[in-house]
Every structure is written in structure tokens, then in C-alpha cells.
Design a protein around this motif. Structure first.
Motif, PDB file in Angstrom:
ATOM      1  N   MET A  40      52.299  68.314  44.221  1.00  0.00           N
ATOM      2  CA  MET A  40      51.276  69.254  44.665  1.00  0.00           C
ATOM      3  C   MET A  40      51.354  69.512  46.166  1.00  0.00           C
ATOM      4  O   MET A  40      51.053  70.615  46.629  1.00  0.00           O
ATOM      5  CB  MET A  40      49.887  68.727  44.287  1.00  0.00           C
ATOM      6  N   GLN A  41      51.758  68.514  46.926  1.00  0.00           N
ATOM      7  CA  GLN A  41      51.791  68.632  48.385  1.00  0.00           C
ATOM      8  C   GLN A  41      53.045  69.328  48.905  1.00  0.00           C
ATOM      9  O   GLN A  41      53.002  69.953  49.968  1.00  0.00           O
ATOM     10  CB  GLN A  41      51.680  67.237  49.019  1.00  0.00           C
ATOM     11  N   ILE A  42      54.156  69.245  48.156  1.00  0.00           N
ATOM     12  CA  ILE A  42      55.435  69.776  48.632  1.00  0.00           C
ATOM     13  C   ILE A  42      55.328  71.210  49.169  1.00  0.00           C
ATOM     14  O   ILE A  42      55.778  71.475  50.288  1.00  0.00           O
ATOM     15  CB  ILE A  42      56.536  69.639  47.555  1.00  0.00           C
ATOM     16  N   PRO A  43      54.743  72.167  48.446  1.00  0.00           N
ATOM     17  CA  PRO A  43      54.712  73.535  48.986  1.00  0.00           C
ATOM     18  C   PRO A  43      53.855  73.662  50.252  1.00  0.00           C
ATOM     19  O   PRO A  43      54.185  74.438  51.162  1.00  0.00           O
ATOM     20  CB  PRO A  43      54.144  74.378  47.845  1.00  0.00           C
ATOM     21  N   HIS A  44      52.794  72.889  50.337  1.00  0.00           N
ATOM     22  CA  HIS A  44      51.922  72.938  51.519  1.00  0.00           C
ATOM     23  C   HIS A  44      52.634  72.351  52.740  1.00  0.00           C
ATOM     24  O   HIS A  44      52.550  72.899  53.841  1.00  0.00           O
ATOM     25  CB  HIS A  44      50.618  72.200  51.241  1.00  0.00           C
ATOM     26  N   PHE A  45      53.332  71.229  52.536  1.00  0.00           N
ATOM     27  CA  PHE A  45      54.084  70.622  53.627  1.00  0.00           C
ATOM     28  C   PHE A  45      55.222  71.545  54.078  1.00  0.00           C
ATOM     29  O   PHE A  45      55.474  71.679  55.268  1.00  0.00           O
ATOM     30  CB  PHE A  45      54.649  69.262  53.218  1.00  0.00           C
ATOM     31  N   ARG A  46      55.885  72.188  53.109  1.00  0.00           N
ATOM     32  CA  ARG A  46      56.996  73.099  53.445  1.00  0.00           C
ATOM     33  C   ARG A  46      56.491  74.242  54.336  1.00  0.00           C
ATOM     34  O   ARG A  46      57.142  74.607  55.308  1.00  0.00           O
ATOM     35  CB  ARG A  46      57.642  73.659  52.180  1.00  0.00           C
ATOM     36  N   GLU A  47      55.343  74.788  54.006  1.00  0.00           N
ATOM     37  CA  GLU A  47      54.754  75.861  54.828  1.00  0.00           C
ATOM     38  C   GLU A  47      54.501  75.405  56.260  1.00  0.00           C
ATOM     39  O   GLU A  47      54.521  76.218  57.185  1.00  0.00           O
ATOM     40  CB  GLU A  47      53.439  76.349  54.221  1.00  0.00           C
ATOM     41  N   LEU A  48      54.274  74.113  56.432  1.00  0.00           N
ATOM     42  CA  LEU A  48      53.997  73.551  57.755  1.00  0.00           C
ATOM     43  C   LEU A  48      55.252  72.982  58.421  1.00  0.00           C
ATOM     44  O   LEU A  48      55.166  72.365  59.475  1.00  0.00           O
ATOM     45  CB  LEU A  48      52.912  72.477  57.644  1.00  0.00           C
ATOM     46  N   PRO A  74      55.198  59.568  65.323  1.00  0.00           N
ATOM     47  CA  PRO A  74      55.832  60.016  64.080  1.00  0.00           C
ATOM     48  C   PRO A  74      56.806  61.171  64.306  1.00  0.00           C
ATOM     49  O   PRO A  74      56.672  61.931  65.272  1.00  0.00           O
ATOM     50  CB  PRO A  74      54.650  60.498  63.238  1.00  0.00           C
ATOM     51  N   ARG A  75      57.764  61.274  63.389  1.00  0.00           N
ATOM     52  CA  ARG A  75      58.668  62.429  63.421  1.00  0.00           C
ATOM     53  C   ARG A  75      57.870  63.711  63.234  1.00  0.00           C
ATOM     54  O   ARG A  75      58.110  64.711  63.894  1.00  0.00           O
ATOM     55  CB  ARG A  75      59.731  62.280  62.341  1.00  0.00           C
ATOM     56  N   TRP A  76      56.941  63.683  62.282  1.00  0.00           N
ATOM     57  CA  TRP A  76      56.036  64.811  62.059  1.00  0.00           C
ATOM     58  C   TRP A  76      54.644  64.289  61.793  1.00  0.00           C
ATOM     59  O   TRP A  76      54.469  63.270  61.136  1.00  0.00           O
ATOM     60  CB  TRP A  76      56.434  65.621  60.818  1.00  0.00           C
ATOM     61  N   THR A  77      53.647  65.023  62.249  1.00  0.00           N
ATOM     62  CA  THR A  77      52.255  64.803  61.866  1.00  0.00           C
ATOM     63  C   THR A  77      51.687  66.161  61.478  1.00  0.00           C
ATOM     64  O   THR A  77      51.832  67.135  62.226  1.00  0.00           O
ATOM     65  CB  THR A  77      51.438  64.174  63.010  1.00  0.00           C
ATOM     66  N   LEU A  78      51.078  66.200  60.314  1.00  0.00           N
ATOM     67  CA  LEU A  78      50.446  67.410  59.808  1.00  0.00           C
ATOM     68  C   LEU A  78      48.946  67.145  59.739  1.00  0.00           C
ATOM     69  O   LEU A  78      48.516  66.166  59.139  1.00  0.00           O
ATOM     70  CB  LEU A  78      50.987  67.765  58.423  1.00  0.00           C
ATOM     71  N   ARG A  79      48.170  68.014  60.346  1.00  0.00           N
ATOM     72  CA  ARG A  79      46.720  67.813  60.426  1.00  0.00           C
ATOM     73  C   ARG A  79      45.975  68.780  59.515  1.00  0.00           C
ATOM     74  O   ARG A  79      46.359  69.927  59.365  1.00  0.00           O
ATOM     75  CB  ARG A  79      46.241  68.002  61.858  1.00  0.00           C
ATOM     76  N   ALA A  80      44.894  68.270  58.955  1.00  0.00           N
ATOM     77  CA  ALA A  80      43.953  69.067  58.160  1.00  0.00           C
ATOM     78  C   ALA A  80      44.660  69.886  57.077  1.00  0.00           C
ATOM     79  O   ALA A  80      44.445  71.082  56.942  1.00  0.00           O
ATOM     80  CB  ALA A  80      43.112  69.961  59.067  1.00  0.00           C
ATOM     81  N   VAL A  81      45.503  69.199  56.303  1.00  0.00           N
ATOM     82  CA  VAL A  81      46.249  69.863  55.240  1.00  0.00           C
ATOM     83  C   VAL A  81      45.340  70.016  54.013  1.00  0.00           C
ATOM     84  O   VAL A  81      44.841  69.026  53.469  1.00  0.00           O
ATOM     85  CB  VAL A  81      47.514  69.071  54.861  1.00  0.00           C
ATOM     86  N   LYS A  82      45.141  71.261  53.593  1.00  0.00           N
ATOM     87  CA  LYS A  82      44.350  71.553  52.390  1.00  0.00           C
ATOM     88  C   LYS A  82      45.332  71.751  51.240  1.00  0.00           C
ATOM     89  O   LYS A  82      45.748  72.852  50.936  1.00  0.00           O
ATOM     90  CB  LYS A  82      43.490  72.804  52.611  1.00  0.00           C
ATOM     91  N   TRP A  83      45.718  70.661  50.601  1.00  0.00           N
ATOM     92  CA  TRP A  83      46.739  70.685  49.560  1.00  0.00           C
ATOM     93  C   TRP A  83      46.154  70.694  48.156  1.00  0.00           C
ATOM     94  O   TRP A  83      46.881  70.860  47.182  1.00  0.00           O
ATOM     95  CB  TRP A  83      47.700  69.509  49.722  1.00  0.00           C
ATOM     96  N   HIS A  84      44.869  70.497  48.033  1.00  0.00           N
ATOM     97  CA  HIS A  84      44.219  70.425  46.719  1.00  0.00           C
ATOM     98  C   HIS A  84      42.974  71.313  46.730  1.00  0.00           C
ATOM     99  O   HIS A  84      42.274  71.366  47.733  1.00  0.00           O
ATOM    100  CB  HIS A  84      43.837  68.971  46.424  1.00  0.00           C
TER     101      HIS A  84
END
Length: 157
Positions: A40-48, A74-84
Motif C-alpha cells: 500500500m505504501q509503495i506508490p506513495h513513497f515512489r511519488e515522494l 537517514p538516507r531518506w525521511t518522508l514526513r506526513a505520508v498519507k498512505w492509507h
């Protein structure tokens, strides 16, 4: 067990595969997460800007006890991800990791770190890391892996 400093600012340490909540892979069959949270998270992370499509859609949970980890950069940090659609937003960080067998790299991946302060449930113990890796044949609970990480990203002590 101790982390060993290795060349170029890396550290190598042992980690034991332990059971997780099986939410990332979807094996716990929670209807809120069909196919698992990683799928479920893969497409949201890809967009970011973080592409996880080359990794198996689940995590390998490993205990580094009695060692602990400290997040550095961290190599990457993604904030406030609305994945669900109904779950709250979450923050995630990712760190480079290599799996070694007899000092040979058998897999390269990421440590997947949902931030505990934004994670609504399924918390991990302080000594547990979640690994995103390509599928590696033969991994099973209780197996001890040798891991290598970059000390400038995450410190194991």
C-alpha cells in the motif's frame, strides 16, 4: 555481540531474525491492509522519491539485542505520508543496509523505520530493526544475519 567498525565509516554487527506483526507483508490478514502495508505504501513513497519496487513487499524483523540503534542522518525521511484512506499520516526514515554471509554481500536493502511518534500501532521493541530486502532464499526465524550499515546514517552500539 558488538558492532565492529569496518572500512569507510561502516559497521558490521549480528542480528537475529525474529517474528514481527506480519502487517507489512499482509500475512496477518488485517482487512485494513489488503496485501500488506508495504504494498500500500509503495506508490506513495515512489511519488515522494523513494522507490521500493525492487524489494520483497514485506519486512524481515531482526533483533540486535543487546545492542541498540541511534538515528543519525537517514538516507531518506518522508514526513506526513498519507498512505492509507483512514489511518493517520506517518513519518518514515530509510537507512542503507547490506546482508553478508561469510563477508560476502548477499543482499542490499534498506532499514525501514516508521517513526514511533507518528505510528498508530504495531510498535517494535527498541532492539528490533525492520529490513526491506530483495527476496533471499532460506531466511527463517532464529537465523543470525551479519549486517553492515553506514555509521553516518544509523549508529549501532
Amino acid at each position: 555481540m558488538a558492532a565492529t567498525e569496518t572500512p569507510a565509516g561502516t559497521q558490521t554487527f549480528e542480528a537475529k531474525i525474529v517474528p514481527g506483526h506480519q502487517v507489512a507483508s499482509g500475512r496477518n490478514l488485517d482487512p485494513r491492509f489488503p496485501g500488506g502495508t508495504i504494498r500500500m505504501q509503495i506508490p506513495h513513497f515512489r511519488e515522494l522519491g523513494v522507490d521500493l519496487s525492487s524489494y520483497h513487499p514485506g519486512t524481515i524483523n531482526v533483533s540486535i539485542a543487546p545492542l541498540r540503534y541511534e538515528v543519525i542522518a537517514p538516507r531518506w525521511t518522508l514526513r506526513a505520508v498519507k498512505w492509507h484512506p483512514t489511518e493517520p499520516v506517518e513519518d518514515f526514515s530509510f537507512f542503507d543496509v547490506e546482508v553478508l554471509v561469510k563477508d560476502e554481500v548477499v543482499g542490499k536493502g534498506l532499514i525501514y523505520h516508521p517513526h514511533p511518534d507518528t505510528k498508530p500501532e504495531h510498535f517494535q521493541r527498541a532492539d528490533v530493526l525492520e529490513l526491506l530486502l530483495p527476496f533471499i532464499e532460506g531466511l527463517e526465524y532464529g537465523a543470525v544475519l551479519q549486517l553492515r550499515t553506514d555509521k553516518s546514517q544509523i549508529l549501532i552500539s
